[in-house]
Design a protein around this motif. Structure first.
Motif: not given
Length: 321
Positions: A297-306
Motif C-alpha cells: 500500500d505504501n509502495l502504491a502511494a510512493w509511486k503515485a506521489g502521495r
C-alpha cells in the motif's frame, strides 16, 4: 512512462511475503547483508524484510540513490545512525500492526503472575495437588510507559478487564481518551510507587534508554510486576536482576533484552519470578501477510506521489502523529 522503481530487499531466513506481487511493480533485488552494498547501488527503496538484520550502516556508502527505507517492525533504533538521520531518505515503519498481539501478550503476562501459573506448572511437574491463593487483575493499577499506538492498545485492553491504567509520556497531561492521566517521563520515579504493574512499551531513543534504572526500581512497590515488551535497553538489566533477586520487585515478564538471544550465563534464567519469552510479543509470523500488504500500500502511494504512511521522525525515533 515512468521507469519501474528499484527495490533492494534485505531478506532473512523467513521467505519474503508478497515477493511475486512486488516483482510485477518494480525491479526487485533480494539480498542478504553481505550482498547489500551491491543491491543498494542505484536502488530507490530499501525494504528491510529481515528487520533484525544488521549491515545497513556498513552498506550506506552505496546508497546514493536511496529515497525511502521501510522497516516492517515498530522499533527503528538500529537505523538511526547519524548519516541516515542527516539524509533526506524517508524512513517508515509498521506502526499499528503489532498493537493487538503485544497488548494481548501484556495481559497474558499479567495473568501469569496474578494467577501464579508458574507455580501450577511446577506442581504439575511434581504431580502435586496443592491449592494456593491468587489475585485479581480487576482493580489493579497499571502504569504504561509509552503512549504510542502499542501503549494505547494495551491501555484499552487492560481497562476492558477492569484495571486502572495511566500513562507515562514525554509531557504530563490529563483528559487523555485512553489513559486519563499521563505523567511526564521525568517523573517516573516520583509516581511509580503507586502502581501494581508497570509496562514498558516505549520506543528506544536517547531519551528512553535506561529509563527504568535503579532509582525507579527502588521506588516501585515490592509487590509490583514489570512487563517489558519495548526494548531491553529501556531497563538497566543489571539493576533489574538485582531487584528481582533481592525481592524489591516481585516479578518481571521480559520479552526483550539488552543482548538477544539472552546469553546462557545471564542470571535472569535462574530466577523463578521471571517469565522469559524470546522477543515474540508482536506475533510476527502471523503478521507476515499484513506486513507485506502494508508495504505494498505504501509502495502504491510512493509511486503515485502521495504521502507515505507511518513516516518516522528520525530525530525523535518514532512516528510522531
Amino acid at each position: 512512462m515512468q521507469p519501474q522503481p528499484v527495490i533492494a530487499v534485505l531478506a532473512g531466513a523467513q521467505p519474503v511475503e508478497g515477493l511475486a506481487a512486488l516483482e510485477r511493480q518494480a525491479e526487485v533485488r533480494v539480498t542478504d547483508a553481505a550482498g547489500l552494498p551491491e543491491a543498494l547501488a542505484g536502488a530507490d527503496i530499501l525494504y528491510l524484510w529481515d528487520f533484525f538484520a544488521d549491515g545497513v550502516r556498513q552498506a550506506w556508502p552505496a546508497a546514493g540513490s536511496l529515497q525511502w527505507i521501510h522497516v516492517p517492525a515498530a522499533g527503528v533504533e538500529k537505523l538511526l545512525f547519524p548519516e541516515l538521520v542527516a539524509s533526506d531518505v524517508v524512513l517508515t515503519n509498521a506502526r499499528g500492526l503489532f498493537d493487538r498481539p503485544m497488548a494481548e501478550h501484556v495481559l497474558g503476562a499479567m495473568l501469569h503472575f496474578a494467577k501464579d501459573f508458574g507455580r501450577a506448572a511446577a506442581q504439575r511437574q511434581q504431580k502435586q495437588w496443592r491449592r494456593y491463593a491468587t489475585t485479581d487483575l480487576a482493580g489493579a493499577s497499571v502504569l504504561v510507559a509509552g503512549t504510542g499506538s502499542i501503549g494505547r492498545c494495551t491501555a484499552r485492553l487492560l481497562t476492558a478487564v477492569g484495571m486502572r491504567v495511566q500513562g507515562l509520556g514525554r509531557t504530563a497531561r490529563t483528559g487523555d481518551p485512553d489513559f486519563g492521566t499521563i505523567h511526564a517521563s521525568a517523573d517516573f520515579a516520583a509516581v511509580v510507587g503507586t502502581f501494581d504493574y508497570v509496562v514498558l512499551a516505549a520506543p528506544l531513543t536517547s531519551a528512553t534508554r535506561g529509563m527504568l534504572g535503579r532509582g525507579v526500581l527502588a521506588a516501585m512497590k515490592p509487590t509490583a510486576v514489570l512487563v517489558n515488551v519495548g526494548r531491553g535497553a529501556l531497563a538497566e538489566e543489571t539493576a533489574l536482576e538485582e531487584a528481582l533477586r533481592n525481592g524489591t520487585l516481585a516479578g518481571a515478564a521480559l520479552d526483550v533484552f539488552e543482548t538477544e538471544p539472552l546469553p546462557g550465563n545471564s542470571g535472569l534464567w535462574e530466577l523463578d519470578n521471571v517469565l522469559i519469552t524470546p522477543h515474540l510479543s508482536g506475533d510476527a509470523r502471523k503478521q507476515l501477510p499484513a506486513l507485506a500488504e502494508q508495504f505494498a500500500d505504501n509502495l502504491a502511494a510512493w509511486k503515485a506521489g502521495r504521502p507515505l504512511m507511518n513516516v518516522v521522525d528520525k530525530e525523535l525515533g518514532f512516528v510522531a502523529s
